[in-house]
Design an enzyme around this catalytic site. Structure first.
Site, short mmCIF file in Angstrom:
data_model
loop_
_atom_site.label_atom_id
_atom_site.label_comp_id
_atom_site.label_asym_id
_atom_site.label_seq_id
_atom_site.Cartn_x
_atom_site.Cartn_y
_atom_site.Cartn_z
N TYR A 71 -139.32 29.43 -58.39
CA TYR A 71 -140.21 30.40 -57.75
C TYR A 71 -140.65 29.82 -56.42
O TYR A 71 -141.46 28.90 -56.36
CB TYR A 71 -141.40 30.68 -58.66
N LYS A 99 -136.53 33.10 -57.64
CA LYS A 99 -137.39 34.21 -57.22
C LYS A 99 -137.87 33.84 -55.83
O LYS A 99 -138.70 32.94 -55.66
CB LYS A 99 -138.55 34.39 -58.19
N VAL A 142 -138.35 40.68 -58.87
CA VAL A 142 -139.44 40.50 -59.82
C VAL A 142 -140.60 41.28 -59.20
O VAL A 142 -141.24 40.83 -58.26
CB VAL A 142 -139.79 39.01 -60.00
#
EC number: 4.3.3.7
Length: 228
Positions: A71, A99, A142
């Site tokens: 992330y 992500k 996401v």
């Protein structure tokens, strides 16, 4: 959550921390309760360099069999995973995705060009970049907005994948006002208000976040009404 979902959809647990050992322990706990993957954020506050970031994620990956999604969110964590670090981490067996919340299309394109097939890049919650990132090879998003306009976002991606690029772009532009409205205040305050407006009460945020003001809620609800 694992029991409620009962295998109907995959569950990705956020197990990241700025303490590597704590991340390892959280990830192991998530694995034990049966989640499908782990989302691990770049360490915040202590600002490690790229070598420290590489070792952090590698150390967590070594201690779990779960697939790991990196992330990368420099706006909140201060540090940023550079392209070269993401590419290097993609070589770790169970690090399978990122992500990406940098909003940097050039860097995302560079990552996609260098990683092996099978490593995926997802837009990291900046919903207005869903279509642009998908157009250069991203796998999806996401998403925050999909809690409210999930069907429409899926339709946008389907249109693009069916070669109906102009129609996908038109839908993208139509969705932009609600995407922007859902980020009018620190997330997830707006989306919680929007869900409550749609008769899905998911409770309020916890301090230090605060709920939307009445004025902010009026503006948000006005956008939702105009969309419907």
């Amino acid at each position: 959550m694992v029991k409620v979902v009962d295998g109907r959809v995959p569950i990705i647990a956020g197990t990241g921390n700025n303490n590597t050992q704590a991340s390892i322990e959280l990830t192991k706990e998530a694995e034990q309760i049966g989640v499908d993957a782990a989302l691990i954020v770049t360490p915040f506050y202590n600002k490690p360099n790229q070598e420290g970031l590489y070792q952090h994620f590698s150390a967590v990956a070594e201690e779990t069999k779960l697939p790991i999604m990196l992330y990368n969110i420099p706006s909140r964590a201060v540090v940023r995973l550079n392209v070269e670090t993401v590419v290097a981490l993609s070589q770790v067996n169970n690090i399978v995705s990122v992500k990406d919340s940098t909003g940097d299309l050039d860097s995302i394109a560079s990552i996609l060009e260098q990683v092996e097939e099978g490593f995926t890049v997802y837009s990291g919650g900046d919903d207005s970049l869903t279509l642009p990132i998908h157009s250069i090879g991203g796998s999806g998003i996401v998403s925050v907005s999909s809690h409210i306009i999930g069907n429409e976002m899926r339709e946008m991606i389907n249109l693009f994948e069916d070669g109906k690029v102009r129609e996908a772009a038109q839908l993208h532009r139509r969705l932009l006002p609600i995407m922007r409205a859902l980020f009018m205040a620190p997330s997830p305050s707006p989306v919680k208000s929007a869900l409550k407006y749609q008769q899905i009460d998911v409770g309020s945020v916890r301090l230090p976040l605060v709920p939307l003001s009445p004025f902010e809620e009026q503006n948000l609800f006005r956008v939702i009404e105009s969309f419907q």
